[in-house]
Design a protein around this motif. Structure first.
Motif, mmCIF file in Angstrom:
data_model
loop_
_atom_site.group_PDB
_atom_site.id
_atom_site.type_symbol
_atom_site.label_atom_id
_atom_site.label_comp_id
_atom_site.label_asym_id
_atom_site.label_seq_id
_atom_site.Cartn_x
_atom_site.Cartn_y
_atom_site.Cartn_z
ATOM 1 N N GLN A 1 0.823 -1.196 0.000
ATOM 2 C CA GLN A 1 0.000 0.000 0.000
ATOM 3 C C GLN A 1 0.862 1.253 0.000
ATOM 4 N N VAL A 2 0.432 2.223 -0.760
ATOM 5 C CA VAL A 2 1.107 3.510 -0.820
ATOM 6 C C VAL A 2 0.091 4.580 -0.476
ATOM 7 N N GLN A 3 0.433 5.424 0.463
ATOM 8 C CA GLN A 3 -0.437 6.542 0.816
ATOM 9 C C GLN A 3 0.208 7.835 0.332
ATOM 10 N N LEU A 4 -0.633 8.697 -0.217
ATOM 11 C CA LEU A 4 -0.171 9.962 -0.772
ATOM 12 C C LEU A 4 -0.935 11.102 -0.117
ATOM 13 N N VAL A 5 -0.225 12.116 0.321
ATOM 14 C CA VAL A 5 -0.861 13.260 0.974
ATOM 15 C C VAL A 5 -0.381 14.538 0.291
ATOM 16 N N GLU A 6 -1.322 15.223 -0.356
ATOM 17 C CA GLU A 6 -1.005 16.473 -1.051
ATOM 18 C C GLU A 6 -1.164 17.660 -0.116
ATOM 19 N N SER A 7 -0.440 18.712 -0.425
ATOM 20 C CA SER A 7 -0.573 19.978 0.296
ATOM 21 C C SER A 7 -0.116 21.110 -0.615
ATOM 22 N N GLY A 8 -0.464 22.331 -0.227
ATOM 23 C CA GLY A 8 0.031 23.497 -0.948
ATOM 24 C C GLY A 8 -0.972 24.201 -1.829
ATOM 25 N N GLY A 9 -2.170 23.665 -1.936
ATOM 26 C CA GLY A 9 -3.169 24.327 -2.750
ATOM 27 C C GLY A 9 -3.680 25.600 -2.080
ATOM 28 N N GLY A 10 -4.493 26.339 -2.832
ATOM 29 C CA GLY A 10 -5.064 27.549 -2.279
ATOM 30 C C GLY A 10 -5.570 28.481 -3.349
ATOM 31 N N CYS A 22 3.562 16.482 -2.481
ATOM 32 C CA CYS A 22 2.896 15.197 -2.283
ATOM 33 C C CYS A 22 3.868 14.284 -1.540
ATOM 34 N N ALA A 23 3.528 13.985 -0.307
ATOM 35 C CA ALA A 23 4.355 13.106 0.512
ATOM 36 C C ALA A 23 3.832 11.681 0.410
ATOM 37 N N ALA A 24 4.740 10.756 0.170
ATOM 38 C CA ALA A 24 4.360 9.364 -0.048
ATOM 39 C C ALA A 24 4.893 8.461 1.052
ATOM 40 N N SER A 25 4.140 7.403 1.318
ATOM 41 C CA SER A 25 4.623 6.346 2.208
ATOM 42 C C SER A 25 5.230 5.253 1.340
#
Length: 115
Positions: A1-10, A22-25
């Motif tokens: 399993q790979v989890q992806l977490v995006e940030s930085g929008g606005g 996008c930080a990945a596991s």
């Protein structure tokens, strides 16, 4: 399993810049092809940019020269630097990891370009 977490929008004005992250596991991030997609209201999801495990990249014609995708394998993170933003860049941006025959997606981050 790979989890992806995006940030930085606005919200940003036309002509402005944003950087998405996008930080990945997962233990094998360096082997993944990573990409950014976007989906605007009423439209299909489209590829924005992709970077391979060897850091070769390609872009949609609509963003060439304005967006840059990059990756930091030590931080297991992929970035999308967006410049000269236009109202038509408004969309939810999704991070994607291609791992073998599987695709993994983040939850998306909203980018709104408006004055």
């Amino acid at each position: 399993q790979v989890q992806l977490v995006e940030s930085g929008g606005g919200l940003v004005q036309p002509g402005g810049s944003l950087r998405l992250s996008c930080a990945a596991s997962g233990s094998f991030f360096a082997r993944y092809a990573m990409a950014w997609y976007r989906q605007a209201p009423g439209k299909q999801r489209e590829l924005v940019a992709r970077v391979t495990s060897s850091s070769s990249s390609n872009y949609a014609d609509s963003v060439k020269g304005r967006f840059t995708i990059s990756r930091d394998n030590a931080k297991k993170t992929v970035y999308l630097q967006m410049s000269s933003l236009k109202p038509e860049d408004t969309a939810v941006y999704y991070c994607n990891a291609a791992v073998g025959v599987k695709d993994y997606w983040g939850q998306g981050t909203q980018v709104t370009v408006s004055s």
